[in-house]
Design a protein around this motif. Sequence first.
Motif, PDB file in Angstrom:
ATOM      1  N   VAL A   1       8.135  -4.470  -9.878  1.00  0.00           N
ATOM      2  CA  VAL A   1       6.743  -4.657 -10.310  1.00  0.00           C
ATOM      3  C   VAL A   1       6.584  -6.034 -10.959  1.00  0.00           C
ATOM      4  CG1 VAL A   1       4.942  -3.847 -11.870  1.00  0.00           C
ATOM      5  CG2 VAL A   1       6.300  -2.192 -10.566  1.00  0.00           C
TER       6      VAL A   1
ATOM      7  N   LEU B   1       4.878  -9.923  -1.438  1.00  0.00           N
ATOM      8  CA  LEU B   1       4.089  -8.905  -2.151  1.00  0.00           C
ATOM      9  C   LEU B   1       4.293  -7.523  -1.541  1.00  0.00           C
ATOM     10  CD1 LEU B   1       0.760 -10.891  -2.702  1.00  0.00           C
ATOM     11  CD2 LEU B   1       2.386 -10.161  -4.464  1.00  0.00           C
TER      12      LEU B   1
ATOM     13  N   VAL C   1       6.161  -8.549  -8.311  1.00  0.00           N
ATOM     14  CA  VAL C   1       4.796  -8.665  -7.779  1.00  0.00           C
ATOM     15  C   VAL C   1       3.978  -9.621  -8.643  1.00  0.00           C
ATOM     16  CG1 VAL C   1       2.654  -7.412  -7.332  1.00  0.00           C
ATOM     17  CG2 VAL C   1       4.848  -6.357  -6.762  1.00  0.00           C
TER      18      VAL C   1
ATOM     19  N   SER D   1       8.001  -6.406  -2.492  1.00  0.00           N
ATOM     20  CA  SER D   1       8.197  -6.006  -3.892  1.00  0.00           C
ATOM     21  C   SER D   1       7.475  -4.697  -4.205  1.00  0.00           C
ATOM     22  CB  SER D   1       7.702  -7.109  -4.829  1.00  0.00           C
ATOM     23  OG  SER D   1       8.409  -8.305  -4.623  1.00  0.00           O
ATOM     24  N   THR D   2       6.250  -4.559  -3.680  1.00  0.00           N
ATOM     25  CA  THR D   2       5.487  -3.327  -3.919  1.00  0.00           C
ATOM     26  C   THR D   2       6.160  -2.133  -3.258  1.00  0.00           C
ATOM     27  OG1 THR D   2       3.438  -4.613  -3.997  1.00  0.00           O
ATOM     28  CG2 THR D   2       3.234  -2.238  -3.678  1.00  0.00           C
TER      29      THR D   2
END
Length: 482
Positions: free
Chosen positions: A444, A337, A447, A340-341
Amino acid sequence: MDCGKEEFVGILQENKKNMTVKQEGKKFQQYFCAIIASIGALLIGSVLAWTSPCLLYLKYPNYSAPIQITNEEESSWIAAYTPIGAILGALPAGMIADTFGRKLTLIIFTVPWTGTWILTTLVPSVTFLYIARFISGVIVGMFCAVLPMYVAEIAEVSIRGTLGTLFQVFLTMGILFDYALGTFHSYLILCNSISAVSVIFLALLPFIPESPTYLMKKNRKSDAEQCLQRLRGPHYDIQVELSDLRKRLESGTQDSFSCELLLKRENFLAIVISVGLMMLQQLSGVNGVIFFAEKIFNDAGSTNSAICTLIVGIVQTIATIVSSVLVDRAGRRILLLISSTGMAISLIGLGYYFWLKSHGNAGDLGWLPLISLVAFIIVFSLGLGPIPWMMSNEVMGPEIKSFGCSATVAMNWICVSLVTFYFQPLQDVLGAATTFWIFSAICVAGVIFVLLVLPETKGKSIQEIQNELAGIKNINNVNGKV
């Protein structure tokens, strides 16, 4: 009523027994074997990064390369033959590893791999270079499937994540190896050095044991016991782990793989997770961003793009090592997370800079692409770089692992090829800003994928992960309280 009470007490007693037999084995042999196997990943990184310095050597006669290439088409084919070969090599990798064993497969194919580096050093014409790069690509694709599989099968649950990330750690070290030698030395020194590493890898492979999973598949119980005892230490009771391994293998149909197996809930989800992570890893645009690094550094006002590229390699290696330390502490999901963010934000920054530049408003923001690129490399190396290779082997049951690993690695290389071939055309048609924003949107989506689909596998046995994917509540979670 009494019967029900006795049955419940029996379950509690069995769970108490299960909790008391948990133990920790010695770790030295596991680290030793995983590090030796991961030298193969260093060679993979060397294959991938080889074109960065060596295409320059081959274009200009003053770099003492054995041949000179005369046009951009030859450069493109030298780069393209490796991912093409990797796709073809990945497809039969699982079947070959199940036939000959993980260890013997590595030994057999390291021999021609060493030969390709010798051929690359003495190459008499560009045609021979095409052949060497294609054969290297085939072996790269095969080893991308077999190396993570081997490490996952020898690793204890408590360090499976750390050992699994060694693949990406050594891969980035291979890239850094090429960047460093390519920046400060000649074509021949670089190629001979990689050949030497390949010979060392081949010499060390006989000192590692075969995978216990493979030995049990072949009904070589005595060999599997000896191998597992060596990996866990002389005082470790291997019977519980062997029993668990035997049950997992017996629950599958190893020698009769069929499409029906893929329709089982746990197997279908395992394939979706593995393929999804591999697609996210490559469609995030990581190769495009790295290939675009020199231009980004130039736009940022750098006077030595080669040194800056070397710095990127160092940053990537350090961040991947940090990930290997965190993955068994923080967990897989949280790192994915964050990764990816962070990548999405970095790509938005890159796109914003090039959007401003296309409108003549970039001003004094030359630092923005540089910061965005470094941040992108760091967060990629923390999560989406190492974890997909490791997690695909964690979530797959033994009955589909050979097929699943081959399919996911092939998908990875298909996506590598797509990004490599279409990154520049996308910029030409849509512009650099829109291209980076498309990659940001994919991050995105990553995520969302992690939040909705991925289980946390930290500290869980393969059977516990399979139960979770199948929707089965694990009875071993009972803590003795009614």
